[in-house]
Every structure is written in structure tokens, then in C-alpha cells.
Design an enzyme around this catalytic site. Structure first.
Site, short mmCIF file in Angstrom:
data_model
loop_
_atom_site.label_atom_id
_atom_site.label_comp_id
_atom_site.label_asym_id
_atom_site.label_seq_id
_atom_site.Cartn_x
_atom_site.Cartn_y
_atom_site.Cartn_z
N HIS A 29 83.78 5.90 9.65
CA HIS A 29 82.73 4.89 9.76
C HIS A 29 81.50 5.26 8.94
CE1 HIS A 29 84.93 2.58 12.71
NE2 HIS A 29 85.27 3.73 13.26
N LYS A 71 77.27 26.86 14.99
CA LYS A 71 77.42 28.28 14.67
C LYS A 71 77.39 28.49 13.16
CE LYS A 71 76.82 29.90 17.43
NZ LYS A 71 76.47 29.59 18.77
N TRP A 99 56.92 34.16 16.23
CA TRP A 99 57.69 33.06 15.67
C TRP A 99 56.66 31.99 15.34
CZ3 TRP A 99 58.67 27.85 16.60
CH2 TRP A 99 59.76 27.32 15.90
N GLU A 116 79.92 22.79 18.65
CA GLU A 116 79.51 24.19 18.72
C GLU A 116 79.91 24.93 17.44
OE1 GLU A 116 77.54 25.81 20.29
OE2 GLU A 116 78.12 27.90 20.10
N ARG A 129 62.40 37.24 20.45
CA ARG A 129 61.51 36.09 20.66
C ARG A 129 60.87 35.59 19.36
NH1 ARG A 129 60.41 36.07 26.22
NH2 ARG A 129 58.65 34.67 25.86
N LYS A 160 65.64 33.90 19.44
CA LYS A 160 66.62 33.84 20.52
C LYS A 160 66.12 32.99 21.68
CE LYS A 160 70.46 35.22 22.50
NZ LYS A 160 71.65 34.46 22.04
N ASN A 177 51.28 34.29 23.21
CA ASN A 177 52.59 33.62 23.14
C ASN A 177 52.39 32.23 23.72
OD1 ASN A 177 55.30 32.78 23.32
ND2 ASN A 177 55.51 33.71 25.34
N GLY A 178 52.82 31.20 22.98
CA GLY A 178 52.69 29.83 23.46
C GLY A 178 52.06 28.96 22.38
N GLU A 226 73.80 27.72 11.60
CA GLU A 226 72.67 28.57 11.97
C GLU A 226 72.73 29.96 11.36
OE1 GLU A 226 71.81 29.56 16.12
OE2 GLU A 226 73.92 29.45 16.60
N CYS A 263 57.40 33.97 20.28
CA CYS A 263 56.60 35.19 20.26
C CYS A 263 56.78 36.04 21.52
CB CYS A 263 55.09 34.89 20.14
SG CYS A 263 54.68 33.74 18.83
C1 AGP Z 1 72.79 28.91 19.71
O1 AGP Z 1 73.52 29.75 18.92
C2 AGP Z 1 71.38 28.89 19.57
N1 AGP Z 1 70.78 29.93 18.96
C3 AGP Z 1 70.58 27.92 20.40
O2 AGP Z 1 71.07 26.66 20.13
C4 AGP Z 1 70.52 28.14 21.93
O3 AGP Z 1 71.77 27.87 22.50
C5 AGP Z 1 69.44 27.21 22.50
O4 AGP Z 1 68.21 27.54 21.92
C6 AGP Z 1 69.35 27.28 24.00
O5 AGP Z 1 68.91 28.54 24.43
P1 AGP Z 1 69.04 28.95 25.94
O6 AGP Z 1 70.50 28.96 26.27
O7 AGP Z 1 68.44 30.30 26.01
O8 AGP Z 1 68.32 27.93 26.75
#
Ligand code: AGP
Length: 605
Positions: free
Chosen positions: A501, A482, A74, A478, A27, A600, A100-101, A485, A2
Site C-alpha cells: 500500500h 534494534k 543527555w 522490535e 542516563r 538508557k 537532572n530534568g 538504534e 542526565c
Molecule cells: C530499546 O532498545 C530502547 N533503548 C528504548 O526504546 C526503551 O525500550 C524505551 O526507552 C523504554 O525504556 P524503559 O523500558 O526503561 O521504560
């Protein structure tokens, strides 16, 4: 997670609040809302979904007043519905607030202090704050807020309106970012300085249960007990929060295209020797016993690469750790441990908590952060900034690449200090590192068209696997994140040798398996694993360097990248994978920059 904003100003503040919320949308975007005080009466408009929906709602029901607060959510407690959208009211309508929190003891408070309260408008944890304020209010909001805070456990940044104070905003915070600032025509609060218009340089950081009272002409501070106190401003260099997409359809594609420049800008000072690590080479040589890289998500994936760099090449034990695990693992760290915290936002709650724990236990704390002045940066012994520029797409690309680059520079420096490479090898690596930005650009140019084509096939698949060994495994992790997500395809990454395995039982006719084989020392082994899945009907995609291209000519789809030193291959391996994810998500009609359920900045644990 948020974002909150508030302004006590001169004219109608709603347009500014709305604009600020747009900048805070990174956020969270489950719902949004604004409340104002008009003639001492609270009025609010809320909408499920993105800020654009709130804008439409405000077109139908305009809010006009010179004092107001706004929120973008969020969801943590309660579905993303209008009833759960902030601002929330106290039952008597006297208080209206944004939060927020997380109030961790919300349920306990409902059973105890607020047991008599039967009217609840929402399923949120936030609403208990409004009820507590009503309960403790006897005409003095600061006192009521001081008493309310005594009951709250968890984290919060609060912006509060009270009908009895029609020109005032009250604010308080614990563990969630909140700044207050004087602007030309009033006073503001916000979760992020970038959300406030103009060129701010002096702000107050509201922390540790401090209470703040803002009118258009002044900002006053109170201790957690409600006693007046003085507070100094801090100087900030706000990152330009440009909403420019550079002519691309999505921020993600724009940010992919910016990677060469992000890595160049990050490496430039480091290659010039401009490191401020909070320790010297003597510590790296004689005092350094162990490195822990602690982070979440993609930032953690850079740790997987760093772990190999520091162990294989610098001969120092190193572990990459997921911050949410590290913080509760009772880790053994001390003054011989270098803990490195990696974060684009610099705000991730788990990473920040892990940092505080490491510090408490006497470890050296270095962070690699993109957002200047963020909490993780401020609380570290030393910071290396990634100069990637503000990243807006939820799926990180350029910040990830810049973080990797910092680890490369650190690894070269540590290896030289520990004598695990000689001067000639150091010069060779430094030369290759300087060439990396151009190679990243070449990788983008080469991968764009084939990734777009391959994405046509990928868009229809249910599952995808990514396999690789050593640094290629770090890149696979990674690549897989990607893909899942932003395209919502079930994807998994495996160390190539681990597939047989268990997981290989999931491979069926046509299942895409992407083999990343940029690491020359491992490519034969990875090729064998590719053959194993091919024998079981997989659609094989290989990502390799020019030198190995012939060896992987039997892949169904071959993506060749420029060669680089074994140390730096991760940076080139991920480029076609980012583009593949992007175009796959696009073909599936996904909301690429704001994938469902994500935000984000992850500011709750
Ligand atoms: C990656 O594409 C993400 N959206 C997520 O995993 C991100 O890297 C993670 O939340 C860490 O965020 P930060 O780098 O702002 O700490």
C-alpha cells in the site's frame, strides 16, 4: 535524562564522584563534569562526551576536596559542548549546581524574573536555576532555594554547592529521582542508589520540592517553604550494578546471551503461581472490561504482542499505547480497565506520567518493571518484576524478552480465568512456557553464526525492511528498532500485508527485506509477501520455525528457529534479529552499548 551525584565526605571525593558517574552513564553521555569546593572556592572540570574524557581532563587538572557534585548529561537544551556541560555557576560564582530534568519555563524566566541578567554562560535551561539562587540569596541557601523553586516549572533533581557553606551540599527535587544517604564517611546524593558505593539499604527519597542539606555528619530536611522537617528513610534493595561484561566485547552481546536465564528467572515465580496483581481471578472473569498496555520503545513493542495475546486468546479488548500519546489523549479508562505499564528502568518520564493519569482516572494499575524500587514500581497498585538483572546496553534485549515472558504468563492466567482455554490447553501452554528458556538458548546458539555472516552484507546497506503478520509484526517492530538504534541504518517495520500500500515503492534491487514468519497460521500469507518483494529484486531473508522451513527454502537467506506454541513465537523470532543488529553495528564500527543521541533511561518527556 542526565545523572547527578554529590558527596560531602572526609577525604578527596573526586575519585568516588567519578566512579559514581560511570555508573550513571546509562542516563546520558553527551558530556560530564565535576565541581568541588576547595577552601570555599568552587572549582570545576568538564568534558564533552563520555566519562572517560572527563577522567582524562581530571588527570590534567586534578580536583581535590571533600565536598563535590558531578553530572553526566543527555543534552536537552543546547548542544553537547563544554559550555553547556554541568556543573553551572551563578554569575557571581557563589553557586555551582548540577541538574537532572527540564526547566520548562526557562525562556519565560529569562524574559521576566531574570530580565536584567545579561550574562549567560550556556544555552541550558539549568543556568536559570543558578541565576535565581543568586537573585534570592541573602545568606540563607535554604530560603533562596525555597524561593527559587516557586518559580520553576518542569522537573528537576538538583545538587548545589554554595561558596559560603564550604562543607555542605544542598539538594531539591521535583519529578526527577534523587536519593540522599548517609555512608560510612559522609553523606551522598545520587540519581540512582546504585551509583553510591557500599551496600546501602536505608535512603531518603527527596521528592515534591523538599529541600535537603547534607554535611559529612548529618542530613537535614526542609519543607518546600524552607521550614525544618523530619523525614523517614526507606529501605531499598539496590540492584547490583555490576559493570562486568562476562568476557564479551559489549554489554549488548553479554545481555543477549543472558536471555535464557533472564526469562527463566522471570517465569519461575509466575509458573509457581506467585502473582500479586492487586486483583483476583473473579475480577479478570467478571470485572475486566479492557486492558491498555502503555509503554515506550521496545517496552511498547511487548505491548503489541500482549495486545494480540489478550484479544485473540483471552477475548478481552486490549490496546497497546505509546505512553507519550496516551498521557495527552484524554483516555477513557475506569475501574473496569486494567492499565499495564511496562518499563525496564521504571523511570521513563512518559510512562510514569501516563501511569499517574490512569490512576487518577480510577483504572487498575499494574506494572512490569525490571529495576526494583523505581518510581513506576513504587507508584503502581501491583508490580510484576522481570528478573533480568540490571541491563546496561542502551539497546534492550534481555529485559524485552523478560517482559514478553510476563505477558505470556499473564495471558495464560487470564485465559484460564475467563474460560477461553480449558485445563488441558492451560497445562500444554504452561509446559511450553517452562520450555521457553531452553528454546531461547537454542535460538541463540543456532542464530549466532548465520546472523554474524549475514551482518557482513547488511553492514553496507542503506535501508532494511522487516515484515510480518500478527505476533510476527510485533517482532518486526522490535527487530527494526534494534537495527536502527545501534547500526544507524534506516530500517522500517511493516505489517506484511501493508507493504504493497505504498512502501513497496522503496524496494530496489538488493534491498534487504526480512520476513518474520514464526506464526504458523500466517506463514503462507507472509510467504506471498516475501515473493512480492523478491519479484522486485529484494534480498529476501526469512526467519521461521523448523516446521515451516521447507516453505521458505526459496529465501535468499533462511534462519530457522526452534518451534514453539503460536502464543510464544515472538520470543524466538527476535533472537536472530538482535544478533543481526549487533553484528551489523559492529561491522559498521558503531558504539554499540552507547549509541549516539540515546540514553538508557529517558527521564524527560
Ligand atoms: C530499546 O532498545 C530502547 N533503548 C528504548 O526504546 C526503551 O525500550 C524505551 O526507552 C523504554 O525504556 P524503559 O523500558 O526503561 O521504560
Amino acid at each position: 535524562m542526565c545523572g547527578i551525584i554529590g558527596k560531602a565526605g572526609v577525604g578527596n571525593v573526586t575519585p568516588e564522584l567519578l566512579e559514581g558517574l560511570g555508573k550513571l552513564e546509562y542516563r546520558g553521555y553527551d558530556s560530564a563534569g565535576i565541581a568541588v569546593l576547595r577552601n570555599g572556592r568552587p572549582e570545576r572540570v568538564r568534558a564533552v562526551g563520555k566519562i572517560a574524557n572527563l577522567r582524562d581532563a581530571l588527570d590534567k587538572t586534578p580536583l581535590e576536596a571533600c565536598v563535590g557534585v558531578g553530572h553526566t548529561r543527555w543534552a536537552t537544551h543546547g548542544a553537547p559542548s563544554e559550555a553547556n556541560a554541568h556543573p553551572h555557576n551563578s554569575p557571581d560564582g557563589k553557586f555551582t549546581l548540577v541538574h537532572n530534568g527540564i526547566i520548562e519555563n526557562a525562556d519565560a524566566l529569562k524574559r521576566t524574573v531574570l530580565a536584567d541578567d545579561k550574562e549567560w554562560e550556556s544555552e541550558t535551561d539549568t543556568e536559570v536555576v543558578a541565576h535565581l539562587l543568586q537573585k534570592f540569596y541573602t545568606g540563607d541557601v535554604v530560603k533562596a532555594l525555597a524561593e527559587t523553586q516557586k518559580h520553576l516549572k518542569g522537573s528537576y533533581a538538583l545538587g548545589i554547592l554554595c561558596a559560603d557553606y564550604p562543607d555542605t551540599i544542598f539538594a531539591a527535587a521535583l519529578g526527577s529521582p534523587l536519593i540522599a544517604a548517609s555512608v560510612e564517611d559522609g553523606s551522598c546524593i545520587a540519581s540512582d542508589v546504585g551509583a553510591i558505593g557500599g551496600t546501602l539499604s536505608e535512603v531518603y527519597k527527596i521528592e515534591n520540592r523538599e529541600i535537603c542539606m547534607l554535611t559529612r555528619d548529618e542530613i537535614r530536611f526542609y519543607t518546600p517553604d524552607g521550614e525544618p522537617c523530619e523525614k523517614a528513610t526507606v529501605t531499598v534493595v539496590p540492584d547490583a550494578l555490576s559493570m562486568d561484561k562476562g568476557g564479551y566485547e559489549h554489554y549488548m552481546l553479554y545481555e543477549i546471551m543472558q536471555q535464557s536465564s533472564a526469562v527463566r528467572k522471570t517465569l519461575e515465580p509466575l509458573l509457581a503461581g506467585d502473582f500479586d496483581l492487586g486483583f483476583d481471578d473473579a475480577f479478570v472473569r467478571d470485572g475486566l472490561k479492557e486492558i491498555r498496555v502503555v509503554a515506550c520503545g521496545s517496552a511498547y513493542h511487548t505491548g503489541l504482542a500482549a495486545q494480540l495475546l489478550f484479544e485473540r486468546f483471552c477475548r478481552v479488548p486490549c490496546r497497546a499505547e505509546i505512553a507519550s500519546e496516551f498521557r495527552y489523549a484524554d483516555p477513557v479508562v475506569d475501574e473496569g480497565t486494567l492499565t499495564v505499564f511496562v518499563s525496564q528502568s521504571g523511570e521513563t518520564a512518559d510512562t510514569l506520567a501516563a501511569l499517574r493519569l490512569a490512576k487518577e482516572r480510577g483504572a487498575k494499575v499494574l506494572s512490569i518493571v525490571n529495576v526494583r524500587g523505581s518510581a513506576i514500581a513504587s507508584e503502581s497498585d501491583a508490580v510484576v518484576y522481570t528478573n533480568a538483572g540490571r541491563e546496561i546496553a542502551v539497546a534492550t534485549t534481555k529485559a524485552y524478552s523478560a517482559q514478553l515472558a510476563v505477558f505470556y504468563a499473564l495471558a495464560v492466567r487470564f485465559a484460564a480465568a475467563r474460560g477461553t482455554i480449558d485445563e488441558a490447553r492451560r497445562a500444554e501452554l504452561t509446559h511450553e512456557l517452562a520450555a521457553l528458556p531452553d528454546k531461547i538458548q537454542e535460538a541463540i546458539d543456532r542464530a549466532e553464526a548465520p546472523a554474524r555472516k549475514l551482518a557482513e552484507t547488511m553492514a553496507a546497506t542503506q535501508d532494511i525492511f522487516f515484515i510480518g503478520r500478527r505476533l510476527d509484526f510485533a517482532a518486526s517492530m522490535e527487530a527494526s528498532l534494534k537495527m536502527k538504534e545501534i547500526s544507524y541504518i534506516n530500517s522500517q517495520a511493516y505489517a506484511a500485508g501493508e507493504l504493497k500500500h505504498g512502501t513497496i515503492s522503496l524496494v530496489e534491487q538488493g534491498t534487504p527485506v526480512v520476513s518474520i514468519a514464526m506464526d504458523g497460521g500466517m506463514s503462507d500469507k507472509t510467504h506471498s509477501n516475501m515473493s512480492e518483494v523478491r519479484a522486485r529484486g529484494a534480498l529476501t531473508v526469512a526467519v521461521t520455525g523448523d516446521k515451516n522451513a521447507d516453505a521458505f527454502a526459496d529465501a535468499d537467506v533462511l534462519l530457522t528457529m526452534p518451534d514453539t506454541d503460536e502464543w510464544f513465537t515472538c520470543s524466538l523470532a527476535v533472537i536472530p534479529m538482535q544478533l543481526l543488529s549487533y553484528y551489523t553495528a559492529k561491522n559498521r564500527g558503531c558504539d554499540i552499548d552507547k549509541p549516539k543521541n540515546l540514553a538508557k533511561s529517558v527521564t524527560v518527556e
